[in-house]
Write an enzyme that holds these catalytic residues in place. Structure first.
Site, PDB file in Angstrom:
ATOM      1  N   LYS A   1     -15.411   3.949  -8.083  1.00  0.00           N
ATOM      2  CA  LYS A   1     -14.862   2.592  -8.221  1.00  0.00           C
ATOM      3  C   LYS A   1     -15.976   1.594  -8.544  1.00  0.00           C
ATOM      4  O   LYS A   1     -15.806   0.729  -9.401  1.00  0.00           O
ATOM      5  CB  LYS A   1     -14.132   2.176  -6.932  1.00  0.00           C
ATOM      6  CG  LYS A   1     -12.765   2.826  -6.794  1.00  0.00           C
ATOM      7  CD  LYS A   1     -12.165   2.661  -5.406  1.00  0.00           C
ATOM      8  CE  LYS A   1     -10.892   3.502  -5.285  1.00  0.00           C
ATOM      9  NZ  LYS A   1     -10.384   3.623  -3.915  1.00  0.00           N
TER      10      LYS A   1
ATOM     11  N   GLN B   1     -11.575   1.260   1.919  1.00  0.00           N
ATOM     12  CA  GLN B   1     -11.247   2.651   1.584  1.00  0.00           C
ATOM     13  C   GLN B   1     -10.582   3.340   2.779  1.00  0.00           C
ATOM     14  O   GLN B   1     -11.118   3.329   3.887  1.00  0.00           O
ATOM     15  CB  GLN B   1     -12.532   3.394   1.166  1.00  0.00           C
ATOM     16  CG  GLN B   1     -12.306   4.817   0.713  1.00  0.00           C
ATOM     17  CD  GLN B   1     -11.490   4.911  -0.574  1.00  0.00           C
ATOM     18  OE1 GLN B   1     -11.721   4.189  -1.534  1.00  0.00           O
ATOM     19  NE2 GLN B   1     -10.506   5.798  -0.596  1.00  0.00           N
TER      20      GLN B   1
ATOM     21  N   ASP C   1      -5.338  -3.783  -3.638  1.00  0.00           N
ATOM     22  CA  ASP C   1      -4.668  -2.496  -3.423  1.00  0.00           C
ATOM     23  C   ASP C   1      -3.165  -2.684  -3.222  1.00  0.00           C
ATOM     24  O   ASP C   1      -2.407  -1.714  -3.302  1.00  0.00           O
ATOM     25  CB  ASP C   1      -5.237  -1.839  -2.150  1.00  0.00           C
ATOM     26  CG  ASP C   1      -6.086  -0.624  -2.467  1.00  0.00           C
ATOM     27  OD1 ASP C   1      -6.021  -0.130  -3.604  1.00  0.00           O
ATOM     28  OD2 ASP C   1      -6.812  -0.169  -1.554  1.00  0.00           O
TER      29      ASP C   1
END
Ligand code: NDP
Length: 297
Positions: A54, A98, A121
């Protein structure tokens, strides 16, 4: 019949290039780069790979990348303090924590601490609620990537029968919401669904997000249906000691019946990071009070 292969890798590359162009235009207008912060707690090997990739993709797209690596025994309060700092940092447009987090942390509490307008997200309940009522917000990257592939392949989805297998908050439920918003007739199937093959056989669109290797078989598929395989499963390879990736769909069999299908790897997987960058760009424009037309991205 052999299904057309939906090339998610190529689509994702095009999307990333477009995001890169728009990120440079954003920098010219805003006088700063769009920024994505990724927080990793602990040393889970798969999470480390995701975070590294990422970060690399963020830089490649001409955006600023901020990585925060915390030890596995970090107190929840200390992680929340990092999130608060990022919420208040004007250089940070998107925040991604994460998952999975170490067991001593409450994931829902941590996600709830992220400012909804930086939640690229799309996991915050505010963004889940916005999706449910049709307000603009952030949509989880994987299902949004699946929708992009479907619209690219099929054009209008209106009136089509869609079956989503899986009801997780990350994939299945938001996928179903997106398809409903496109005026599909949506069925959400899960582990308690009775006669799953019969349910799937009705579908013009099948999205499999289960986590069971090659579960969806050729005789479950209506001829000509479009099949999106979200699954990423590692199984033993023919060669001793090696593994290979397979999806939730029996690709060899289903591709003889379906009209179009995503491969694994190279289908849905590459879309997730591309959409994350897209969501970060959208967040940057909103945070800077700049317009970004929906057609641009
Ligand atoms: P979850 O484990 O959270 O959810 C799986 C869902 O599948 C559940 O709703 C479960 O039902 C359902 N299910 C399990 N077994 C069956 C069965 N036998 N028949 C019907 N339904 C069943 O997984 P995720 O949604 O997080 O992920 C799904 C898959 O997608 C995984 O392989 C994951 O690796 C992959 N993935 C890929 C991504 C990408 O970037 N390509 C991103 C995210 C996930 P129930 O609710 O009843 O338990």
């Amino acid at each position: 019949m052999t299904a057309a292969v939906i090339d998610g890798k190529a689509f994702a590359a095009t999307l990333r290039a477009r995001v890169g162009d728009l990120a440079r235009a954003f920098e010219d207008k805003a006088g700063r780069k769009a920024g994505l912060a990724v927080v990793l707690v602990g040393e889970d090997p798969a999470s480390q790979v995701y975070v590294r990739s990422k970060g690399k993709s963020t830089l490649e797209a001409g955006m600023a990348s901020f990585e925060h690596k915390l030890p596995a025994d970090t107190a929840e309060a200390d992680l929340l303090a990092v999130v608060e700092k990022l919420n208040a940092d004007p250089a940070v447009d998107g925040i991604l924590v994460q998952l999975p987090l170490p067991r001593h942390m409450d994931e829902q509490k941590v996600i709830a601490a992220i400012a909804p307008d930086k939640d690229v997200d799309g996991f915050h309940v505010i963004n889940a609620g916005r999706l449910a009522v049709g307000q603009p917000g952030f949509v989880p990257c994987t299902p949004l990537g699946c929708l992009m592939l479907l619209k690219d392949k099929l054009g209008s989805l209106s009136g089509l029968d869609a079956v989503v297998i899986g009801r997780s908050n990350i994939v299945g439920k938001p996928m179903a919401q997106l398809l409903l918003a496109e005026s599909c007739t949506v069925t959400i199937a899960h582990s308690r669904t009775k006669d799953l093959p019969e349910v799937v056989r009705r579908a013009d669109i099948v999205v499999a997000a289960v986590g069971r290797p090659e579960m969806v078989k050729a005789d479950w598929i209506k001829p000509g249906a479009t099949v999106i395989d979200v699954g990423i499963n590692r199984v033993p390879a023919a060669e001793e000691g090696k593994t290979r990736l397979v999806g939730d769909v029996d690709y060899a069999g289903v591709s003889q019946v379906a009209g179009a299908i995503t491969p694994v790897p190279g289908g849905v997987g590459p879309m997730t990071i591309a959409v994350l960058l897209r969501n970060t760009l959208v967040a940057a424009h909103r945070n800077a009070g700049l317009e970004l037309s929906a057609d641009a991205i």
